[in-house]
Scaffold this active site. Structure first.
Site, PDB file in Angstrom:
ATOM      1  CB  SER A 156      -0.875   0.006   1.253  1.00 25.64           C
ATOM      2  OG  SER A 156      -1.593   1.219   1.348  1.00 25.64           O
ATOM      3  CE1 TYR A 185      -4.179  -2.358   5.116  1.00 30.88           C
ATOM      4  CE2 TYR A 185      -3.428  -0.118   4.695  1.00 30.88           C
ATOM      5  CZ  TYR A 185      -3.908  -1.323   4.231  1.00 30.88           C
ATOM      6  OH  TYR A 185      -4.120  -1.499   2.879  1.00 30.88           O
TER       7      TYR A 185
HETATM    8  P1  NAP Z   1     -11.423  -6.009   0.661  1.00 27.06           P
HETATM    9  O1  NAP Z   1     -12.394  -5.636  -0.406  1.00 27.06           O
HETATM   10  O2  NAP Z   1     -11.764  -5.721   2.089  1.00 27.06           O
HETATM   11  O3  NAP Z   1     -11.077  -7.565   0.485  1.00 27.06           O
HETATM   12  C1  NAP Z   1     -10.205  -8.173   1.387  1.00 27.06           C
HETATM   13  C2  NAP Z   1     -10.093  -9.631   1.033  1.00 27.06           C
HETATM   14  O4  NAP Z   1      -9.165 -10.239   1.941  1.00 27.06           O
HETATM   15  C3  NAP Z   1     -11.419 -10.381   1.184  1.00 27.06           C
HETATM   16  O5  NAP Z   1     -11.567 -11.267   0.091  1.00 27.06           O
HETATM   17  C4  NAP Z   1     -11.235 -11.164   2.479  1.00 27.06           C
HETATM   18  O6  NAP Z   1     -11.926 -12.396   2.524  1.00 27.06           O
HETATM   19  C5  NAP Z   1      -9.753 -11.417   2.465  1.00 27.06           C
HETATM   20  N1  NAP Z   1      -9.204 -11.713   3.797  1.00 27.06           N
HETATM   21  C6  NAP Z   1      -9.208 -10.928   4.902  1.00 27.06           C
HETATM   22  N2  NAP Z   1      -8.635 -11.556   5.932  1.00 27.06           N
HETATM   23  C7  NAP Z   1      -8.265 -12.779   5.474  1.00 27.06           C
HETATM   24  C8  NAP Z   1      -7.636 -13.893   6.046  1.00 27.06           C
HETATM   25  N3  NAP Z   1      -7.268 -13.905   7.347  1.00 27.06           N
HETATM   26  N4  NAP Z   1      -7.406 -14.984   5.277  1.00 27.06           N
HETATM   27  C9  NAP Z   1      -7.783 -15.001   3.970  1.00 27.06           C
HETATM   28  N5  NAP Z   1      -8.389 -13.974   3.365  1.00 27.06           N
HETATM   29  C10 NAP Z   1      -8.623 -12.885   4.117  1.00 27.06           C
HETATM   30  O7  NAP Z   1     -10.009  -5.309   0.424  1.00 27.06           O
HETATM   31  P2  NAP Z   1      -9.296  -4.678  -0.869  1.00 27.06           P
HETATM   32  O8  NAP Z   1      -9.461  -3.215  -0.790  1.00 27.06           O
HETATM   33  O9  NAP Z   1      -9.662  -5.412  -2.086  1.00 27.06           O
HETATM   34  O10 NAP Z   1      -7.784  -4.960  -0.465  1.00 27.06           O
HETATM   35  C11 NAP Z   1      -6.992  -5.955  -1.095  1.00 27.06           C
HETATM   36  C12 NAP Z   1      -5.541  -5.642  -0.803  1.00 27.06           C
HETATM   37  O11 NAP Z   1      -5.232  -4.341  -1.294  1.00 27.06           O
HETATM   38  C13 NAP Z   1      -5.196  -5.624   0.686  1.00 27.06           C
HETATM   39  O12 NAP Z   1      -3.899  -6.151   0.861  1.00 27.06           O
HETATM   40  C14 NAP Z   1      -5.183  -4.144   1.016  1.00 27.06           C
HETATM   41  O13 NAP Z   1      -4.375  -3.849   2.127  1.00 27.06           O
HETATM   42  C15 NAP Z   1      -4.607  -3.585  -0.279  1.00 27.06           C
HETATM   43  N6  NAP Z   1      -4.861  -2.163  -0.494  1.00 27.06           N
HETATM   44  C16 NAP Z   1      -6.136  -1.698  -0.655  1.00 27.06           C
HETATM   45  C17 NAP Z   1      -6.327  -0.320  -0.862  1.00 27.06           C
HETATM   46  C18 NAP Z   1      -7.690   0.272  -1.044  1.00 27.06           C
HETATM   47  O14 NAP Z   1      -7.811   1.507  -1.028  1.00 27.06           O
HETATM   48  N7  NAP Z   1      -8.730  -0.519  -1.244  1.00 27.06           N
HETATM   49  C19 NAP Z   1      -5.230   0.532  -0.886  1.00 27.06           C
HETATM   50  C20 NAP Z   1      -3.956   0.006  -0.699  1.00 27.06           C
HETATM   51  C21 NAP Z   1      -3.789  -1.344  -0.517  1.00 27.06           C
HETATM   52  P3  NAP Z   1     -13.539 -12.483   2.738  1.00 27.06           P
HETATM   53  O15 NAP Z   1     -14.128 -12.043   1.419  1.00 27.06           O
HETATM   54  O16 NAP Z   1     -13.802 -13.910   3.047  1.00 27.06           O
HETATM   55  O17 NAP Z   1     -13.867 -11.558   3.858  1.00 27.06           O
END
Ligand code: NAP
Length: 267
Positions: free
Chosen positions: A162, A176
């Site tokens: 991130s 985080y």
């Molecule tokens: P999201 O929509 O909240 O999705 C998170 C995913 O991670 C879900 O599929 C969830 O599973 C899974 N997960 C959470 N805990 C887990 C565990 N213990 N074991 C296995 N799976 C787990 O998040 P996102 O925004 O797509 O984020 C994806 C990645 O991008 C993350 O690494 C996040 O830090 C990074 N990121 C996001 C942003 C942003 O602005 N969105 C910015 C920078 C980085 P379930 O569906 O079963 O709950």
């Protein structure tokens, strides 16, 4: 749904996308499968759509992929990446289908926006165990299978870090942000360690992306609220991050390793 038991002339190569049922992970699964279908040739690909709790979302993504044609397949597999037995079960499910050649460490958690002084031990330990230990365990299992030193065919790993790793996320979620800093350091070290073993390791560092993660942080309208701070004046889409991840996984990125690539609209 394809479960890998169908006999094909060639065993598919396997991609594991942690947290592949929603958000950036789901977009990555779709983009990866579409790229293989569009290529129209090459080895079949099976995608393991890992999830923690939301089975319907992961199963819907897997079904979408299974409807794309014979060259791609997908299976939803529940596993908490912070649990070593779960990670071993996740990789065993992949082994039953074909060799693991691609891994995206995408799963992560974020907790409610708040001040550093209010952080409690349960939150800290959960953040480290999912975001750091989970990625380490999955990368370890991947390297054990991919390394040419161990008889593997090589492969590619992408860690989803991130921009928060650089900003530190003051007044929001320093825990985080720090977990993503650890992922960047792991990317640098592991890329160097396994570069001569046929494995490339890179990280993507998304900025403000429109997914459900912001609701988990207690600010569902975060993207709209902060869009004006982004030079491009908007949040990013999950697909815009997925495009980069899938490119880094591909042979087009054959000389890329140890890179931390920002995808944040200029922020
Ligand atoms: P999201 O929509 O909240 O999705 C998170 C995913 O991670 C879900 O599929 C969830 O599973 C899974 N997960 C959470 N805990 C887990 C565990 N213990 N074991 C296995 N799976 C787990 O998040 P996102 O925004 O797509 O984020 C994806 C990645 O991008 C993350 O690494 C996040 O830090 C990074 N990121 C996001 C942003 C942003 O602005 N969105 C910015 C920078 C980085 P379930 O569906 O079963 O709950």
């Amino acid at each position: 749904m394809t479960d890998g038991s169908e006999s094909t002339t060639e065993r598919p190569e396997v991609a594991i996308i942690t947290g592949g049922g929603r958000g950036i992970g789901a977009a990555t699964v779709r983009r990866l499968a579409r790229a293989r279908v569009t290529a129209g040739s090459g080895r079949p690909l099976h995608v393991i759509v890992n999830y923690a709790a939301n089975a319907p979302a992961a199963e819907a993504v897997a079904e979408e992929i299974n409807a794309m044609g014979a060259v791609v397949g997908a299976t939803a597999v529940q596993a908490d990446v912070s649990s070593e037995p779960d990670v071993e079960r996740l990789f065993a499910a992949a082994d039953a289908i074909g060799p693991v050649t691609l891994l995206v460490n995408n799963a992560a958690v974020v907790f409610e926006i708040g001040r550093f002084v209010d952080l409690d031990i349960e939150r800290l330990e959960r953040t480290w165990s999912v975001n750091i230990t989970g990625a380490f365990l999955c990368a370890r299992e991947a390297v054990r299978r991919m390394s040419t030193e161990r008889g593997g065919d090589g492969g590619a790993i992408v860690n989803v870090s991130s921009r928060a790793a650089s900003f530190g996320s003051p007044n929001e979620f320093i825990d985080y942000a720090a977990s993503k800093g650890a992922l960047d350091t792991m990317t640098t070290g592991l890329a160097t360690e396994v570069a001569a073993q046929g494995i490339r390791v890179n990280a993507v560092r998304p900025g403000l992306i429109d997914t459900e993660i912001h609701a988990a942080a207690g600010q569902p309208d975060r993207v709209a609220a902060l869009a004006s701070n982004v030079p491009m004046q908007r949040g990013g889409k999950a697909a815009e991050v997925a495009n980069l991840i899938v490119w880094l996984l591909s042979d087009e990125a054959s000389y890329m390793t140890g890179a931390l690539v920002d995808v944040g609209g200029g922020r």
